[in-house]
Write an enzyme that holds these catalytic residues in place. Sequence first.
Site, PDB file in Angstrom:
ATOM      1  N   CYS A 133      34.717  37.196  35.566  1.00 16.63           N
ATOM      2  CA  CYS A 133      33.880  36.071  35.143  1.00 16.63           C
ATOM      3  C   CYS A 133      33.568  35.154  36.320  1.00 16.63           C
ATOM      4  O   CYS A 133      34.428  34.386  36.771  1.00 16.63           O
ATOM      5  CB  CYS A 133      34.598  35.300  34.030  1.00 16.63           C
ATOM      6  SG  CYS A 133      33.738  33.803  33.543  1.00 16.63           S
ATOM      7  N   CYS A 136      33.779  31.368  35.513  1.00 13.64           N
ATOM      8  CA  CYS A 136      35.152  30.842  35.447  1.00 13.64           C
ATOM      9  C   CYS A 136      35.777  30.751  36.840  1.00 13.64           C
ATOM     10  O   CYS A 136      36.400  29.755  37.186  1.00 13.64           O
ATOM     11  CB  CYS A 136      36.055  31.748  34.601  1.00 13.64           C
ATOM     12  SG  CYS A 136      35.268  32.492  33.179  1.00 13.64           S
ATOM     13  N   ASP A 137      35.627  31.808  37.635  1.00 12.99           N
ATOM     14  CA  ASP A 137      36.402  31.911  38.873  1.00 12.99           C
ATOM     15  C   ASP A 137      35.584  31.755  40.150  1.00 12.99           C
ATOM     16  O   ASP A 137      36.155  31.596  41.230  1.00 12.99           O
ATOM     17  CB  ASP A 137      37.126  33.270  38.908  1.00 12.99           C
ATOM     18  CG  ASP A 137      38.053  33.430  37.713  1.00 12.99           C
ATOM     19  OD1 ASP A 137      38.657  32.422  37.303  1.00 12.99           O
ATOM     20  OD2 ASP A 137      38.164  34.552  37.187  1.00 12.99           O
TER      21      ASP A 137
END
Length: 310
Positions: A133, A136-137
């Site tokens: 992701c 997200c990261d």
Amino acid sequence: MEKVDLLIIGAGPAGLTAGIYGVRSGLNTLVVEEKLAGGTAADAPIIENYPGLGRISGAELMQKIVEHCRMLKVPIKEFEKAVSLNLMGVEKIIKTDKAVYSAKALIIASGTSYRELGVPGEKEFKGRGVSHCAVCDGPLFRGKRVLVVGGGNSAVATALYLAELASEVKIVHRRDAFRAQESLINDLMAKGNVEVYFNTQLKEIRGETLVDKVVLLNLKDGEAWEMPVDGVFVQVGETPNSQLAKEAGVEVDENGYIKVDIRQRTSIPGVFAAGDVTNYPAKQVGAAVGQAVTAALEAYGYIRRPYYYA
Ligand code: NAP
């Protein structure tokens, strides 16, 4: 046992849309979701093909849909995971890790999970350089070198997003062409810090505590080579979250997607499915929303049997 008219498993675009239609048609409706509402659509860096909203992040779009549900008082139970289904009777019994429900109809909108490559280092370095992701990261890789694996819309959109954060983005794909939308490919090609490696396969992810290199295989000449990277984003497709449905007797296709007809009916009466978990070919937020509308209208007809329902 809690009794409802319509139970919906999954709170992605399909499940939430079905929730809106269920509540508005007067059905006692409940949506259960094992994580936070939003589904994998919330991980999409950018969505620019959902009509009316121009360019929007997946997280923002899903936030808007969740807010819409809250406005209409659609009951959504988050962090409640369905663990078994008994679908053979007139009443559908849905057991979660928190409760047992009896429903007159069920809509399965459980979506998909990210597919893994299964190469050495992928599991070991998850959260230490390996991710599925970018939203997200991605920020953890600001100014660093990242590799994206895959050739579909998700891989190209991920590479595009990371190009704004990372110093260098490499993308490897096992074929000699992407299968992504042309506009995404054109945007990617216009980035100055992106390099594409076709006919290339990721064989291994290596490092000490964190990822520091990958081993790649050139599929044309059979040469293996190393590339130094700080992060690896695996975007090689998805697998349907259909195991429970399958165990309960719902028919699935050869890839595990729930078979639905044009009215979103599964092989079991009173059980409908919508969104990416189905064998409907277009995996798009707009398609999931459309399928959910049909599923919820059908569930209403199945439960209430109005004079016009056949
Ligand atoms: P996808 O379209 O199924 O593409 C997966 C890619 O990963 C393919 O290029 C595939 O290669 C490659 N792949 C699969 N297994 C692999 C392996 N073991 N090793 C190396 N490569 C492998 O999946 P996706 O990109 O995750 O998208 C999922 C669905 O959501 C698709 O239907 C997509 O269109 C949709 N989606 C749409 C948008 C959008 O509209 N903007 C955005 C994101 C996702 P091959 O090509 O060789 O099979």
